[in-house]
Design a protein around this motif. Structure first.
Motif, PDB file in Angstrom:
ATOM      1  N   PHE A  98      -3.151  31.517 -53.947  1.00  0.00           N
ATOM      2  CA  PHE A  98      -3.177  32.950 -53.653  1.00  0.00           C
ATOM      3  C   PHE A  98      -4.564  33.558 -53.861  1.00  0.00           C
ATOM      4  O   PHE A  98      -4.697  34.766 -54.064  1.00  0.00           O
ATOM      5  CB  PHE A  98      -2.127  33.664 -54.515  1.00  0.00           C
ATOM      6  CG  PHE A  98      -0.725  33.194 -54.231  1.00  0.00           C
ATOM      7  CD1 PHE A  98      -0.095  33.535 -53.047  1.00  0.00           C
ATOM      8  CD2 PHE A  98      -0.055  32.373 -55.133  1.00  0.00           C
ATOM      9  CE1 PHE A  98       1.188  33.086 -52.754  1.00  0.00           C
ATOM     10  CE2 PHE A  98       1.228  31.918 -54.867  1.00  0.00           C
ATOM     11  CZ  PHE A  98       1.851  32.267 -53.661  1.00  0.00           C
ATOM     12  N   ASP A 111       1.377  41.208 -52.351  1.00  0.00           N
ATOM     13  CA  ASP A 111       1.742  41.235 -50.932  1.00  0.00           C
ATOM     14  C   ASP A 111       3.027  40.437 -50.705  1.00  0.00           C
ATOM     15  O   ASP A 111       3.568  39.809 -51.619  1.00  0.00           O
ATOM     16  CB  ASP A 111       0.587  40.742 -50.059  1.00  0.00           C
ATOM     17  CG  ASP A 111       0.569  39.250 -49.858  1.00  0.00           C
ATOM     18  OD1 ASP A 111       1.012  38.507 -50.758  1.00  0.00           O
ATOM     19  OD2 ASP A 111       0.116  38.804 -48.783  1.00  0.00           O
ATOM     20  N   ARG A 113       3.732  37.645 -49.170  1.00  0.00           N
ATOM     21  CA  ARG A 113       3.697  36.190 -49.374  1.00  0.00           C
ATOM     22  C   ARG A 113       3.842  35.840 -50.853  1.00  0.00           C
ATOM     23  O   ARG A 113       4.636  34.973 -51.219  1.00  0.00           O
ATOM     24  CB  ARG A 113       2.383  35.631 -48.811  1.00  0.00           C
ATOM     25  CG  ARG A 113       2.248  34.137 -48.907  1.00  0.00           C
ATOM     26  CD  ARG A 113       1.064  33.645 -48.079  1.00  0.00           C
ATOM     27  NE  ARG A 113      -0.173  34.323 -48.390  1.00  0.00           N
ATOM     28  CZ  ARG A 113      -1.125  33.830 -49.186  1.00  0.00           C
ATOM     29  NH1 ARG A 113      -0.980  32.639 -49.749  1.00  0.00           N
ATOM     30  NH2 ARG A 113      -2.228  34.514 -49.427  1.00  0.00           N
ATOM     31  N   ALA A 116       7.409  36.683 -52.022  1.00  0.00           N
ATOM     32  CA  ALA A 116       8.379  35.686 -51.552  1.00  0.00           C
ATOM     33  C   ALA A 116       8.306  34.429 -52.413  1.00  0.00           C
ATOM     34  O   ALA A 116       9.343  33.831 -52.747  1.00  0.00           O
ATOM     35  CB  ALA A 116       8.114  35.341 -50.086  1.00  0.00           C
ATOM     36  N   HIS A 117       7.102  34.026 -52.782  1.00  0.00           N
ATOM     37  CA  HIS A 117       6.943  32.862 -53.659  1.00  0.00           C
ATOM     38  C   HIS A 117       7.631  33.119 -55.002  1.00  0.00           C
ATOM     39  O   HIS A 117       8.355  32.252 -55.513  1.00  0.00           O
ATOM     40  CB  HIS A 117       5.456  32.557 -53.874  1.00  0.00           C
ATOM     41  CG  HIS A 117       5.212  31.580 -54.960  1.00  0.00           C
ATOM     42  ND1 HIS A 117       5.396  30.223 -54.795  1.00  0.00           N
ATOM     43  CD2 HIS A 117       4.841  31.752 -56.253  1.00  0.00           C
ATOM     44  CE1 HIS A 117       5.135  29.604 -55.930  1.00  0.00           C
ATOM     45  NE2 HIS A 117       4.798  30.511 -56.828  1.00  0.00           N
TER      46      HIS A 117
END
Length: 142
Positions: A98, A111, A113, A116-117
């Motif tokens: 990241f 953000d 992404r 979601a992780h």
């Protein structure tokens, strides 16, 4: 019986009040520890390294600790998002993964992404329940 029945007494390992009764007796719903078992007081507690994700406003910190209660007490945050089992190597891997979101030090932009992780590694379980389960597994594996 349902896994949310009240235990006869809070779990000795994690303190959770709920569990279920099976063929081998009561088990804690949070960590799976069998009621009536006690950790060996002559042995040190197992070391569980974790990567933690905490939120402060629109930023997320990715850090690591083997003593998360003490560490999180020292880190300014609004919300504990998740724990992921792993140590410094995993933390550094996440920092590289990241890196484009880094806003300074171990803090990253929150953000979609990264969020979601965090949802994926948290597997929908409350972070402290995951940690309690890992501690219980480590005690059982001794």
């Amino acid at each position: 019986m349902a896994p949310d029945d009240l235990l006869p007494a809070p779990c000795l390992l994690c303190g959770a009040p709920r569990g279920s009764r099976g063929h081998d007796g009561w088990r804690c719903a949070a960590c799976g520890w069998r009621v009536g078992d006690a950790p060996d007081p002559d042995l040190p507690p197992p070391r569980i390294d974790i990567v933690y994700y905490v939120r402060w406003r629109e930023r997320i910190k990715i850090g690591t600790s083997h003593r998360p209660r003490q560490r999180l007490a020292a880190v300014r945050h609004e919300e504990l998002l998740a724990f992921e089992r792993g140590g410094r190597d995993l933390e550094q891997q996440r920092h590289r993964e990241f890196a484009d979101l880094r806003v300074g030090g171990e803090w990253f932009r929150a953000d979609a992404r990264l969020c979601a992780h965090i949802l994926a590694v948290g597997e929908g379980a409350p972070p402290w329940e995951s940690f309690a389960r890992w501690v219980a597994e480590a005690y059982r594996d001794r």
